[in-house]
Design an enzyme around this catalytic site. Sequence first.
Site, PDB file in Angstrom:
ATOM      1  N   ARG A  51     -17.988  85.926  50.016  1.00 39.46           N
ATOM      2  CA  ARG A  51     -17.065  86.294  51.095  1.00 39.46           C
ATOM      3  C   ARG A  51     -15.941  85.286  51.222  1.00 39.46           C
ATOM      4  O   ARG A  51     -14.833  85.600  51.639  1.00 39.46           O
ATOM      5  CB  ARG A  51     -17.789  86.460  52.437  1.00 39.46           C
ATOM      6  CG  ARG A  51     -16.833  87.044  53.467  1.00 39.46           C
ATOM      7  CD  ARG A  51     -17.309  87.140  54.911  1.00 39.46           C
ATOM      8  NE  ARG A  51     -18.600  86.629  55.198  1.00 39.46           N
ATOM      9  CZ  ARG A  51     -18.869  85.336  55.409  1.00 39.46           C
ATOM     10  NH1 ARG A  51     -17.915  84.429  55.329  1.00 39.46           N
ATOM     11  NH2 ARG A  51     -20.091  84.979  55.696  1.00 39.46           N
ATOM     12  N   TYR A 104       3.524 102.853  57.474  1.00 42.60           N
ATOM     13  CA  TYR A 104       2.317 103.581  57.064  1.00 42.60           C
ATOM     14  C   TYR A 104       1.489 103.928  58.316  1.00 42.60           C
ATOM     15  O   TYR A 104       1.415 103.144  59.265  1.00 42.60           O
ATOM     16  CB  TYR A 104       1.529 102.675  56.121  1.00 42.60           C
ATOM     17  CG  TYR A 104       0.268 103.275  55.580  1.00 42.60           C
ATOM     18  CD1 TYR A 104       0.309 104.276  54.616  1.00 42.60           C
ATOM     19  CD2 TYR A 104      -0.971 102.837  56.025  1.00 42.60           C
ATOM     20  CE1 TYR A 104      -0.854 104.817  54.122  1.00 42.60           C
ATOM     21  CE2 TYR A 104      -2.141 103.377  55.527  1.00 42.60           C
ATOM     22  CZ  TYR A 104      -2.073 104.370  54.579  1.00 42.60           C
ATOM     23  OH  TYR A 104      -3.235 104.911  54.084  1.00 42.60           O
ATOM     24  N   ASP A 176       5.846  95.037  53.724  1.00 43.98           N
ATOM     25  CA  ASP A 176       4.881  95.829  52.953  1.00 43.98           C
ATOM     26  C   ASP A 176       5.657  96.451  51.799  1.00 43.98           C
ATOM     27  O   ASP A 176       6.489  97.336  52.004  1.00 43.98           O
ATOM     28  CB  ASP A 176       4.264  96.893  53.871  1.00 43.98           C
ATOM     29  CG  ASP A 176       3.222  97.758  53.148  1.00 43.98           C
ATOM     30  OD1 ASP A 176       3.304  97.895  51.914  1.00 43.98           O
ATOM     31  OD2 ASP A 176       2.362  98.327  53.846  1.00 43.98           O
ATOM     32  N   LYS A 201      -2.733 101.392  45.354  1.00 42.05           N
ATOM     33  CA  LYS A 201      -1.743 102.364  44.897  1.00 42.05           C
ATOM     34  C   LYS A 201      -1.272 102.012  43.487  1.00 42.05           C
ATOM     35  O   LYS A 201      -2.053 101.992  42.575  1.00 42.05           O
ATOM     36  CB  LYS A 201      -0.593 102.428  45.907  1.00 42.05           C
ATOM     37  CG  LYS A 201      -1.058 102.582  47.367  1.00 42.05           C
ATOM     38  CD  LYS A 201      -1.717 103.908  47.655  1.00 42.05           C
ATOM     39  CE  LYS A 201      -2.402 103.942  49.022  1.00 42.05           C
ATOM     40  NZ  LYS A 201      -1.601 103.510  50.140  1.00 42.05           N
TER      41      LYS A 201
HETATM   42  C1  LIG Z   1      -1.839 103.046  51.417  1.00 46.58           C
HETATM   43  C2  LIG Z   1      -0.940 102.121  52.146  1.00 46.58           C
HETATM   44  C3  LIG Z   1      -1.443 101.126  52.989  1.00 46.58           C
HETATM   45  C4  LIG Z   1      -2.920 100.967  53.225  1.00 46.58           C
HETATM   46  O1  LIG Z   1      -3.596 100.600  52.072  1.00 46.58           O
HETATM   47  P1  LIG Z   1      -5.148 100.939  51.825  1.00 46.58           P
HETATM   48  O2  LIG Z   1      -5.428 100.264  50.535  1.00 46.58           O
HETATM   49  O3  LIG Z   1      -5.289 102.422  51.794  1.00 46.58           O
HETATM   50  O4  LIG Z   1      -5.898 100.339  52.978  1.00 46.58           O
HETATM   51  C5  LIG Z   1      -0.547 100.284  53.626  1.00 46.58           C
HETATM   52  N1  LIG Z   1       0.787 100.422  53.458  1.00 46.58           N
HETATM   53  C6  LIG Z   1       1.314 101.363  52.659  1.00 46.58           C
HETATM   54  C7  LIG Z   1       2.790 101.456  52.512  1.00 46.58           C
HETATM   55  C8  LIG Z   1       0.479 102.247  51.980  1.00 46.58           C
HETATM   56  O5  LIG Z   1       1.003 103.197  51.188  1.00 46.58           O
END
Ligand SMILES: *Cc1c(COP(=O)(O)O)cnc(C)c1O
Length: 390
Positions: A51, A104, A176, A201
Amino acid sequence: MSGSSRRSAWPGSVTQPLTSPIQPSVVYTADGPAALDRVYEGEATGFTYAREGHPNATVLARRIATMEGAGQGLVTGSGMAAVGAVLLGLCRAGDHVIGGNQLYGRSLRMMGEDLPRLGIATSLVDASDASAVKAALRPETRLILIETVSNPTIRIADLAGIAEVARAAGAPLAVDNTFTTPRAVQPLARGADIVIHSVTKLLAGHSDATLGWVGTNDADLMARIEPFAVTMGLTPSPFDCWLAERGLLSFELRYDRAEANAAALAGALRQMHGVARVFYPTDPGHPDAALARPLLGNRGSHMVSFEIEGGRPAAERLVGALAGEIAFAPTLGDISTTLSHPPSSSHRGLSPAARAAIGISDGFFRVSAGCEEAGALIEAFRKGVAAAAG
Ligand SMILES: *Cc1c(COP(=O)(O)O)cnc(C)c1O
Protein backbone atom coordinates in the site's frame (compact mmCIF):
# COMPACT_ATOMS: atom_id res chain seq x y z
CA MET A 1 12.19 -26.53 3.39
CA SER A 2 8.44 -27.15 3.33
CA GLY A 3 6.44 -26.03 0.29
CA SER A 4 4.87 -23.23 2.29
CA SER A 5 8.14 -21.81 3.63
CA ARG A 6 8.30 -18.06 3.16
CA ARG A 7 11.99 -18.22 2.25
CA SER A 8 11.97 -17.23 -1.38
CA ALA A 9 13.02 -19.84 -3.90
CA TRP A 10 13.31 -17.18 -6.62
CA PRO A 11 16.36 -18.08 -8.73
CA GLY A 12 19.31 -15.71 -8.85
CA SER A 13 20.28 -14.77 -12.40
CA VAL A 14 23.21 -13.09 -14.12
CA THR A 15 20.81 -12.01 -16.90
CA GLN A 16 18.05 -9.43 -16.59
CA PRO A 17 14.50 -9.67 -17.94
CA LEU A 18 13.80 -7.33 -20.85
CA THR A 19 10.27 -6.58 -19.65
CA SER A 20 9.38 -5.47 -16.14
CA PRO A 21 8.45 -8.41 -13.89
CA ILE A 22 5.16 -8.31 -12.00
CA GLN A 23 5.77 -8.01 -8.28
CA PRO A 24 2.55 -8.85 -6.42
CA SER A 25 4.17 -9.21 -2.99
CA VAL A 26 2.25 -7.28 -0.34
CA VAL A 27 5.19 -7.23 2.03
CA TYR A 28 8.97 -7.07 1.79
CA THR A 29 11.53 -8.63 4.09
CA ALA A 30 14.64 -6.79 5.27
CA ASP A 31 17.95 -7.88 6.75
CA GLY A 32 17.21 -6.11 10.01
CA PRO A 33 16.19 -2.85 11.68
CA ALA A 34 19.23 -0.98 10.38
CA ALA A 35 18.33 -1.81 6.79
CA LEU A 36 14.74 -0.69 7.41
CA ASP A 37 16.02 2.56 8.89
CA ARG A 38 17.92 3.27 5.70
CA VAL A 39 14.83 2.62 3.58
CA TYR A 40 12.57 4.81 5.73
CA GLU A 41 15.16 7.59 5.84
CA GLY A 42 15.41 7.51 2.04
CA GLU A 43 19.09 6.54 2.16
CA ALA A 44 18.48 3.24 0.37
CA THR A 45 15.92 2.13 -2.20
CA GLY A 46 13.49 -0.44 -0.89
CA PHE A 47 9.87 -1.32 -0.40
CA THR A 48 8.10 -2.28 2.81
CA TYR A 49 4.39 -2.81 2.23
CA ALA A 50 2.52 -2.65 -1.08
CA ARG A 51 0.00 0.00 0.00
CA GLU A 52 2.98 2.29 0.67
CA GLY A 53 4.47 1.58 -2.76
CA HIS A 54 5.67 -1.24 -4.97
CA PRO A 55 8.04 -1.61 -7.95
CA ASN A 56 5.34 -1.85 -10.63
CA ALA A 57 3.81 1.45 -9.47
CA THR A 58 7.23 3.10 -9.28
CA VAL A 59 8.25 2.09 -12.79
CA LEU A 60 4.92 3.19 -14.27
CA ALA A 61 4.93 6.48 -12.35
CA ARG A 62 8.41 7.28 -13.67
CA ARG A 63 7.50 6.49 -17.26
CA ILE A 64 4.48 8.81 -17.21
CA ALA A 65 6.49 11.46 -15.35
CA THR A 66 9.05 11.42 -18.16
CA MET A 67 6.28 11.89 -20.74
CA GLU A 68 4.75 14.81 -18.80
CA GLY A 69 8.08 16.42 -17.84
CA ALA A 70 7.25 15.94 -14.15
CA GLY A 71 9.93 15.61 -11.49
CA GLN A 72 7.63 13.48 -9.36
CA GLY A 73 4.77 11.13 -10.14
CA LEU A 74 2.39 8.95 -8.21
CA VAL A 75 0.22 6.14 -9.59
CA THR A 76 -3.19 5.66 -7.99
CA GLY A 77 -5.83 2.94 -8.19
CA SER A 78 -8.04 4.95 -10.59
CA GLY A 79 -8.24 8.32 -12.27
CA MET A 80 -10.75 9.41 -9.65
CA ALA A 81 -8.34 8.34 -6.90
CA ALA A 82 -5.85 10.76 -8.48
CA VAL A 83 -8.42 13.58 -8.58
CA GLY A 84 -9.42 12.81 -4.97
CA ALA A 85 -5.82 12.67 -3.77
CA VAL A 86 -5.18 16.15 -5.19
CA LEU A 87 -8.41 17.80 -3.99
CA LEU A 88 -8.49 16.24 -0.53
CA GLY A 89 -4.74 16.01 -0.01
CA LEU A 90 -4.32 19.76 -0.55
CA CYS A 91 -7.50 21.33 0.84
CA ARG A 92 -9.04 21.71 4.27
CA ALA A 93 -12.36 22.98 5.66
CA GLY A 94 -12.68 26.70 5.01
CA ASP A 95 -10.74 26.56 1.74
CA HIS A 96 -12.24 27.37 -1.66
CA VAL A 97 -11.67 25.47 -4.92
CA ILE A 98 -12.48 26.62 -8.47
CA GLY A 99 -13.30 23.97 -11.07
CA GLY A 100 -14.22 23.90 -14.73
CA ASN A 101 -17.98 23.59 -15.16
CA GLN A 102 -17.59 20.76 -17.69
CA LEU A 103 -15.24 18.51 -15.71
CA TYR A 104 -15.53 14.72 -15.88
CA GLY A 105 -18.82 13.68 -14.22
CA ARG A 106 -17.36 12.23 -11.02
CA SER A 107 -15.01 15.19 -10.63
CA LEU A 108 -18.05 17.45 -10.90
CA ARG A 109 -19.74 15.38 -8.22
CA MET A 110 -16.73 15.74 -5.96
CA MET A 111 -16.80 19.50 -6.49
CA GLY A 112 -20.55 19.76 -6.06
CA GLU A 113 -21.19 17.35 -3.19
CA ASP A 114 -18.16 15.84 -1.47
CA LEU A 115 -16.01 18.94 -1.00
CA PRO A 116 -18.91 21.11 0.27
CA ARG A 117 -19.90 18.29 2.69
CA LEU A 118 -16.37 18.54 4.14
CA GLY A 119 -16.59 22.32 4.47
CA ILE A 120 -14.62 23.14 1.31
CA ALA A 121 -16.46 25.70 -0.84
CA THR A 122 -16.40 25.32 -4.61
CA SER A 123 -17.20 27.42 -7.68
CA LEU A 124 -17.67 26.04 -11.18
CA VAL A 125 -16.79 28.28 -14.11
CA ASP A 126 -16.24 28.14 -17.87
CA ALA A 127 -12.60 27.04 -18.28
CA SER A 128 -12.37 28.53 -21.77
CA ASP A 129 -12.67 31.96 -20.11
CA ALA A 130 -9.75 32.94 -17.83
CA SER A 131 -11.59 36.08 -16.72
CA ALA A 132 -14.39 33.87 -15.32
CA VAL A 133 -11.79 32.03 -13.24
CA LYS A 134 -10.34 35.34 -12.07
CA ALA A 135 -13.79 36.61 -11.12
CA ALA A 136 -14.42 33.49 -9.02
CA LEU A 137 -11.23 33.92 -6.94
CA ARG A 138 -11.62 34.42 -3.20
CA PRO A 139 -8.93 35.14 -0.61
CA GLU A 140 -9.26 31.50 0.53
CA THR A 141 -9.01 29.94 -2.98
CA ARG A 142 -6.44 27.14 -2.61
CA LEU A 143 -6.74 25.18 -5.84
CA ILE A 144 -7.99 25.42 -9.43
CA LEU A 145 -8.91 22.25 -11.36
CA ILE A 146 -9.51 22.22 -15.11
CA GLU A 147 -9.37 19.79 -18.04
CA THR A 148 -7.52 20.64 -21.25
CA VAL A 149 -10.43 19.54 -23.46
CA SER A 150 -13.91 19.09 -22.02
CA ASN A 151 -16.09 16.01 -22.17
CA PRO A 152 -18.16 15.59 -24.30
CA THR A 153 -18.50 19.03 -25.87
CA ILE A 154 -14.78 19.36 -26.79
CA ARG A 155 -14.44 22.90 -25.41
CA ILE A 156 -10.82 24.06 -25.01
CA ALA A 157 -9.45 25.46 -21.75
CA ASP A 158 -7.57 28.76 -21.69
CA LEU A 159 -4.64 27.03 -20.02
CA ALA A 160 -2.19 29.91 -20.45
CA GLY A 161 -4.67 32.50 -19.18
CA ILE A 162 -5.75 30.42 -16.19
CA ALA A 163 -2.13 29.58 -15.31
CA GLU A 164 -1.45 33.30 -15.12
CA VAL A 165 -4.50 33.90 -12.92
CA ALA A 166 -3.48 30.98 -10.68
CA ARG A 167 0.10 32.20 -10.32
CA ALA A 168 -1.01 35.73 -9.42
CA ALA A 169 -3.43 34.31 -6.83
CA GLY A 170 -0.91 31.86 -5.38
CA ALA A 171 -3.33 28.96 -5.94
CA PRO A 172 -1.92 25.79 -7.53
CA LEU A 173 -3.40 24.90 -10.92
CA ALA A 174 -4.22 21.21 -11.45
CA VAL A 175 -4.91 20.05 -15.02
CA ASP A 176 -6.62 16.76 -15.85
CA ASN A 177 -4.84 15.94 -19.12
CA THR A 178 -6.61 12.62 -19.82
CA PHE A 179 -8.18 13.67 -23.13
CA THR A 180 -5.19 15.31 -24.78
CA THR A 181 -2.32 13.35 -23.17
CA PRO A 182 1.30 14.58 -23.13
CA ARG A 183 1.51 13.75 -26.84
CA ALA A 184 -0.54 16.91 -27.49
CA VAL A 185 -0.04 19.09 -24.39
CA GLN A 186 2.34 19.05 -21.43
CA PRO A 187 0.50 21.19 -18.88
CA LEU A 188 3.48 21.54 -16.51
CA ALA A 189 5.45 23.23 -19.29
CA ARG A 190 2.57 25.67 -19.74
CA GLY A 191 2.27 26.88 -16.19
CA ALA A 192 0.24 24.17 -14.45
CA ASP A 193 1.47 22.98 -11.06
CA ILE A 194 -0.11 19.53 -11.06
CA VAL A 195 -1.10 17.13 -13.87
CA ILE A 196 -3.67 14.37 -13.44
CA HIS A 197 -4.41 11.39 -15.66
CA SER A 198 -6.95 8.65 -15.85
CA VAL A 199 -4.35 6.11 -17.01
CA THR A 200 -7.34 3.82 -17.61
CA LYS A 201 -7.93 5.61 -20.91
CA LEU A 202 -5.37 6.27 -23.66
CA LEU A 203 -2.16 5.78 -21.70
CA ALA A 204 -2.93 2.15 -20.81
CA GLY A 205 -5.10 1.96 -23.90
CA HIS A 206 -6.73 -1.47 -23.82
CA SER A 207 -9.66 -1.11 -21.37
CA ASP A 208 -8.20 -3.74 -19.06
CA ALA A 209 -6.62 -1.70 -16.25
CA THR A 210 -8.13 0.98 -13.98
CA LEU A 211 -5.45 3.46 -12.84
CA GLY A 212 -4.65 7.12 -12.29
CA TRP A 213 -1.53 9.27 -12.04
CA VAL A 214 -0.62 12.60 -10.43
CA GLY A 215 2.54 14.47 -11.31
CA THR A 216 4.21 17.73 -10.32
CA ASN A 217 7.57 19.50 -10.20
CA ASP A 218 6.76 20.87 -6.74
CA ALA A 219 8.09 18.52 -4.06
CA ASP A 220 6.07 20.33 -1.37
CA LEU A 221 2.81 19.61 -3.19
CA MET A 222 3.72 15.94 -3.65
CA ALA A 223 4.68 15.74 0.04
CA ARG A 224 1.05 16.60 0.84
CA ILE A 225 -0.63 14.52 -1.88
CA GLU A 226 1.29 11.25 -1.59
CA PRO A 227 0.93 10.56 2.18
CA PHE A 228 -2.80 11.26 1.90
CA ALA A 229 -3.13 8.83 -1.02
CA VAL A 230 -1.23 6.14 0.91
CA THR A 231 -3.30 6.71 4.07
CA MET A 232 -6.54 6.46 2.11
CA GLY A 233 -5.32 3.32 0.36
CA LEU A 234 -5.61 4.80 -3.13
CA THR A 235 -2.75 2.50 -4.14
CA PRO A 236 -2.86 0.65 -7.50
CA SER A 237 -2.63 -3.08 -8.08
CA PRO A 238 0.77 -4.31 -9.32
CA PHE A 239 -0.91 -6.30 -12.07
CA ASP A 240 -2.80 -3.24 -13.37
CA CYS A 241 0.44 -1.23 -13.30
CA TRP A 242 2.17 -3.95 -15.28
CA LEU A 243 -0.60 -4.00 -17.89
CA ALA A 244 -0.48 -0.22 -18.16
CA GLU A 245 3.29 -0.21 -18.58
CA ARG A 246 2.92 -2.69 -21.40
CA GLY A 247 0.19 -0.53 -22.96
CA LEU A 248 2.31 2.58 -22.61
CA LEU A 249 5.00 1.12 -24.86
CA SER A 250 2.68 1.53 -27.85
CA PHE A 251 1.02 4.74 -26.66
CA GLU A 252 2.58 7.13 -29.20
CA LEU A 253 1.72 4.83 -32.12
CA ARG A 254 -1.84 4.36 -30.90
CA TYR A 255 -2.33 8.05 -30.20
CA ASP A 256 -1.13 9.19 -33.60
CA ARG A 257 -3.28 6.62 -35.39
CA ALA A 258 -6.37 7.37 -33.28
CA GLU A 259 -5.90 11.10 -33.81
CA ALA A 260 -5.57 10.72 -37.58
CA ASN A 261 -8.73 8.60 -37.55
CA ALA A 262 -10.59 11.16 -35.43
CA ALA A 263 -9.60 14.00 -37.75
CA ALA A 264 -10.67 12.00 -40.82
CA LEU A 265 -13.94 11.00 -39.17
CA ALA A 266 -14.67 14.61 -38.17
CA GLY A 267 -14.14 15.70 -41.76
CA ALA A 268 -16.36 12.92 -43.13
CA LEU A 269 -19.14 13.50 -40.59
CA ARG A 270 -19.27 17.17 -41.56
CA GLN A 271 -20.24 16.12 -45.09
CA MET A 272 -22.94 13.63 -44.05
CA HIS A 273 -26.60 14.43 -44.46
CA GLY A 274 -28.39 14.34 -41.10
CA VAL A 275 -25.37 15.46 -39.06
CA ALA A 276 -26.24 18.83 -37.54
CA ARG A 277 -22.92 19.67 -35.86
CA VAL A 278 -19.42 18.24 -35.43
CA PHE A 279 -17.07 19.13 -32.58
CA TYR A 280 -13.34 18.70 -33.18
CA PRO A 281 -10.54 20.94 -31.83
CA THR A 282 -8.74 21.67 -35.12
CA ASP A 283 -11.92 22.79 -36.90
CA PRO A 284 -11.52 26.40 -38.05
CA GLY A 285 -15.15 26.92 -37.01
CA HIS A 286 -14.67 25.53 -33.49
CA PRO A 287 -15.97 28.03 -30.88
CA ASP A 288 -12.58 27.95 -29.10
CA ALA A 289 -10.44 27.89 -32.25
CA ALA A 290 -8.43 30.84 -30.94
CA LEU A 291 -7.48 28.78 -27.86
CA ALA A 292 -7.09 25.46 -29.65
CA ARG A 293 -4.36 26.53 -32.06
CA PRO A 294 -1.81 27.86 -29.55
CA LEU A 295 -2.56 25.02 -27.10
CA LEU A 296 -2.84 22.02 -29.42
CA GLY A 297 -1.32 23.15 -32.70
CA ASN A 298 -2.56 20.57 -35.20
CA ARG A 299 -3.04 17.89 -32.53
CA GLY A 300 -6.79 17.48 -32.44
CA SER A 301 -6.68 14.36 -30.25
CA HIS A 302 -8.78 11.20 -30.59
CA MET A 303 -12.16 12.52 -29.46
CA VAL A 304 -14.87 13.71 -31.86
CA SER A 305 -18.39 14.59 -30.86
CA PHE A 306 -21.32 15.14 -33.21
CA GLU A 307 -25.00 15.80 -33.15
CA ILE A 308 -27.54 14.21 -35.45
CA GLU A 309 -30.97 15.48 -36.39
CA GLY A 310 -34.05 13.54 -35.27
CA GLY A 311 -33.47 13.35 -31.51
CA ARG A 312 -33.68 10.16 -29.47
CA PRO A 313 -35.37 7.92 -32.09
CA ALA A 314 -32.66 8.75 -34.62
CA ALA A 315 -30.01 8.15 -31.93
CA GLU A 316 -31.42 4.66 -31.29
CA ARG A 317 -31.32 3.89 -35.02
CA LEU A 318 -27.71 5.05 -35.31
CA VAL A 319 -26.51 2.84 -32.45
CA GLY A 320 -28.53 -0.09 -33.79
CA ALA A 321 -27.03 0.23 -37.26
CA LEU A 322 -23.48 0.28 -35.82
CA ALA A 323 -24.00 -2.79 -33.61
CA GLY A 324 -21.30 -5.36 -34.23
CA GLU A 325 -18.95 -2.80 -35.74
CA ILE A 326 -18.52 0.02 -33.24
CA ALA A 327 -18.83 -0.76 -29.51
CA PHE A 328 -21.47 1.34 -27.79
CA ALA A 329 -19.71 1.84 -24.45
CA PRO A 330 -19.29 4.76 -22.04
CA THR A 331 -15.50 4.88 -22.01
CA LEU A 332 -12.70 6.27 -24.15
CA GLY A 333 -9.11 5.63 -25.11
CA ASP A 334 -9.55 2.00 -26.12
CA ILE A 335 -7.52 0.48 -28.96
CA SER A 336 -10.85 0.18 -30.83
CA THR A 337 -13.32 2.95 -31.52
CA THR A 338 -16.06 3.35 -28.94
CA LEU A 339 -19.24 5.38 -29.22
CA SER A 340 -21.09 6.92 -26.29
CA HIS A 341 -24.35 8.79 -25.96
CA PRO A 342 -23.84 11.29 -23.11
CA PRO A 343 -27.55 12.14 -22.59
CA SER A 344 -28.24 8.50 -21.64
CA SER A 345 -24.93 7.83 -19.84
CA SER A 346 -22.42 10.34 -18.43
CA HIS A 347 -24.88 13.24 -18.45
CA ARG A 348 -28.15 11.44 -17.69
CA GLY A 349 -28.20 12.96 -14.19
CA LEU A 350 -28.64 16.45 -15.64
CA SER A 351 -32.07 17.82 -16.51
CA PRO A 352 -32.74 18.24 -20.25
CA ALA A 353 -32.52 22.00 -19.71
CA ALA A 354 -29.13 21.71 -18.00
CA ARG A 355 -27.92 19.48 -20.82
CA ALA A 356 -29.20 21.91 -23.41
CA ALA A 357 -27.35 24.73 -21.64
CA ILE A 358 -24.01 23.02 -22.39
CA GLY A 359 -25.11 21.95 -25.88
CA ILE A 360 -25.99 18.27 -25.33
CA SER A 361 -29.19 17.32 -27.15
CA ASP A 362 -30.76 13.83 -27.45
CA GLY A 363 -28.94 13.41 -30.76
CA PHE A 364 -25.49 14.06 -29.25
CA PHE A 365 -22.76 11.41 -29.58
CA ARG A 366 -19.13 11.20 -28.53
CA VAL A 367 -16.64 9.05 -30.42
CA SER A 368 -13.32 7.89 -29.03
CA ALA A 369 -11.49 6.96 -32.21
CA GLY A 370 -9.39 3.82 -32.09
CA CYS A 371 -6.74 2.35 -34.33
CA GLU A 372 -8.87 0.71 -37.04
CA GLU A 373 -8.34 1.34 -40.71
CA ALA A 374 -9.77 4.82 -41.38
CA GLY A 375 -11.83 3.91 -44.45
CA ALA A 376 -13.71 1.13 -42.66
CA LEU A 377 -14.35 3.40 -39.69
CA ILE A 378 -15.81 6.15 -41.85
CA GLU A 379 -17.93 3.64 -43.80
CA ALA A 380 -19.40 2.30 -40.54
CA PHE A 381 -20.42 5.80 -39.45
CA ARG A 382 -21.80 6.58 -42.90
CA LYS A 383 -24.08 3.57 -42.52
CA GLY A 384 -25.07 4.60 -38.97
CA VAL A 385 -25.87 8.18 -39.90
CA ALA A 386 -27.89 7.03 -42.95
CA ALA A 387 -29.90 4.68 -40.72
CA ALA A 388 -30.49 7.52 -38.26
CA ALA A 389 -31.82 9.73 -41.05
CA GLY A 390 -34.35 6.96 -41.71
C1 LIG B 1 -12.25 8.60 -16.98
C2 LIG B 1 -11.83 9.94 -16.52
C3 LIG B 1 -11.56 10.19 -15.17
C4 LIG B 1 -11.72 9.12 -14.12
O1 LIG B 1 -10.82 8.08 -14.31
P1 LIG B 1 -11.11 6.58 -13.79
O2 LIG B 1 -9.84 5.88 -14.12
O3 LIG B 1 -12.31 6.08 -14.52
O4 LIG B 1 -11.36 6.68 -12.32
C5 LIG B 1 -11.16 11.46 -14.80
N1 LIG B 1 -11.04 12.45 -15.71
C6 LIG B 1 -11.29 12.26 -17.02
C7 LIG B 1 -11.13 13.39 -17.97
C8 LIG B 1 -11.70 11.01 -17.47
O5 LIG B 1 -11.96 10.81 -18.77
